[in-house]
Design a protein around this motif. Structure first.
Motif, PDB file in Angstrom:
ATOM      1  N   LEU A  68       0.897 -11.049 -44.551  1.00 25.83           N
ATOM      2  CA  LEU A  68       1.255 -11.729 -43.304  1.00 25.83           C
ATOM      3  C   LEU A  68       0.143 -11.585 -42.273  1.00 25.83           C
ATOM      4  O   LEU A  68      -0.140 -12.525 -41.520  1.00 25.83           O
ATOM      5  N   ALA A  69      -0.504 -10.429 -42.254  1.00 31.10           N
ATOM      6  CA  ALA A  69      -1.647 -10.242 -41.348  1.00 31.10           C
ATOM      7  C   ALA A  69      -2.791 -11.177 -41.738  1.00 31.10           C
ATOM      8  O   ALA A  69      -3.408 -11.817 -40.871  1.00 31.10           O
ATOM      9  N   LEU A  70      -3.080 -11.265 -43.026  1.00 29.04           N
ATOM     10  CA  LEU A  70      -4.128 -12.181 -43.485  1.00 29.04           C
ATOM     11  C   LEU A  70      -3.774 -13.632 -43.168  1.00 29.04           C
ATOM     12  O   LEU A  70      -4.642 -14.426 -42.777  1.00 29.04           O
ATOM     13  N   SER A  71      -2.502 -13.964 -43.326  1.00 31.98           N
ATOM     14  CA  SER A  71      -2.036 -15.309 -42.963  1.00 31.98           C
ATOM     15  C   SER A  71      -2.235 -15.555 -41.472  1.00 31.98           C
ATOM     16  O   SER A  71      -2.628 -16.651 -41.049  1.00 31.98           O
ATOM     17  N   GLY A  72      -1.977 -14.527 -40.670  1.00 33.94           N
ATOM     18  CA  GLY A  72      -2.190 -14.646 -39.227  1.00 33.94           C
ATOM     19  C   GLY A  72      -3.654 -14.865 -38.891  1.00 33.94           C
ATOM     20  O   GLY A  72      -3.986 -15.665 -38.011  1.00 33.94           O
ATOM     21  N   VAL A  73      -4.545 -14.165 -39.587  1.00 37.31           N
ATOM     22  CA  VAL A  73      -5.979 -14.360 -39.383  1.00 37.31           C
ATOM     23  C   VAL A  73      -6.356 -15.796 -39.733  1.00 37.31           C
ATOM     24  O   VAL A  73      -7.068 -16.476 -38.981  1.00 37.31           O
ATOM     25  N   ALA A  74      -5.863 -16.281 -40.871  1.00 40.73           N
ATOM     26  CA  ALA A  74      -6.160 -17.656 -41.287  1.00 40.73           C
ATOM     27  C   ALA A  74      -5.622 -18.664 -40.284  1.00 40.73           C
ATOM     28  O   ALA A  74      -6.295 -19.637 -39.934  1.00 40.73           O
ATOM     29  N   THR A  75      -4.404 -18.423 -39.793  1.00 40.99           N
ATOM     30  CA  THR A  75      -3.812 -19.316 -38.796  1.00 40.99           C
ATOM     31  C   THR A  75      -4.643 -19.319 -37.519  1.00 40.99           C
ATOM     32  O   THR A  75      -4.942 -20.377 -36.960  1.00 40.99           O
ATOM     33  N   GLY A  76      -5.006 -18.135 -37.062  1.00 40.71           N
ATOM     34  CA  GLY A  76      -5.802 -18.040 -35.843  1.00 40.71           C
ATOM     35  C   GLY A  76      -7.132 -18.766 -35.975  1.00 40.71           C
ATOM     36  O   GLY A  76      -7.536 -19.519 -35.074  1.00 40.71           O
ATOM     37  N   LEU A  77      -7.809 -18.554 -37.084  1.00 44.29           N
ATOM     38  CA  LEU A  77      -9.080 -19.242 -37.296  1.00 44.29           C
ATOM     39  C   LEU A  77      -8.881 -20.753 -37.385  1.00 44.29           C
ATOM     40  O   LEU A  77      -9.677 -21.523 -36.845  1.00 44.29           O
ATOM     41  N   SER A  78      -7.807 -21.176 -38.053  1.00 47.03           N
ATOM     42  CA  SER A  78      -7.502 -22.598 -38.143  1.00 47.03           C
ATOM     43  C   SER A  78      -7.322 -23.195 -36.750  1.00 47.03           C
ATOM     44  O   SER A  78      -7.873 -24.248 -36.435  1.00 47.03           O
TER      45      SER A  78
END
Length: 137
Positions: A68-78
């Motif tokens: 979920l943290a990695l998903s959050g990083v990906a979302t933020g970068l997106s």
């Protein structure tokens, strides 16, 4: 219900593009992303608290937290790159490129999650890619 949620997601994503383009006028994309993130933070935690789902926190595993943290990083970068694109690009060009994520997600779901992909889904993904290419040329 998933189909209704998916349609609502698409409608709100479309609204997001228009509202973001209007809201970003005269400010930096990073600031715009930060403001939007705070709003989302309050909405998401408000829903969790109002629904009583907060008690599920204790059931989270290390694996849940990592991904979920990695998903959050990906979302933020997106979001950061999306707002950077909207700063100077037209929504009619930025949004179709952003929607290439549909085809990319299908490919990654097949490769990483081993989800089956049928001919209809493959053709649909290729049409999304072709449509995006035609729009941005």
């Amino acid at each position: 219900m998933w189909k209704l949620y998916a349609v609502l997601s698409a409608l709100f994503a479309a609204a997001t593009a228009i509202l973001a383009k209007i809201g970003i006028k005269g400010i930096n994309g990073n600031l715009a992303t930060a403001i939007r993130t705070v709003v989302i933070l309050f909405i998401a935690w408000g829903i969790v608290l109002a629904s009583g789902e907060i008690r599920e926190l204790k059931t989270l595993t290390k694996n849940n937290l990592i991904f979920l943290a990695l998903s959050g990083v990906a979302t933020g970068l997106s979001w950061i790159f999306y707002f950077k694109a909207l700063e100077t690009g037209n929504v009619s060009k930025v949004a179709p490129i952003d929607k290439l994520s549909v085809a990319i997600a299908l490919g990654l779901a097949f490769l990483i999650l081993k989800e089956p992909i049928d001919a209809k889904t493959l053709v649909g993904a290729l049409l999304v890619v072709a449509g995006s290419i035609i729009i941005i040329l």
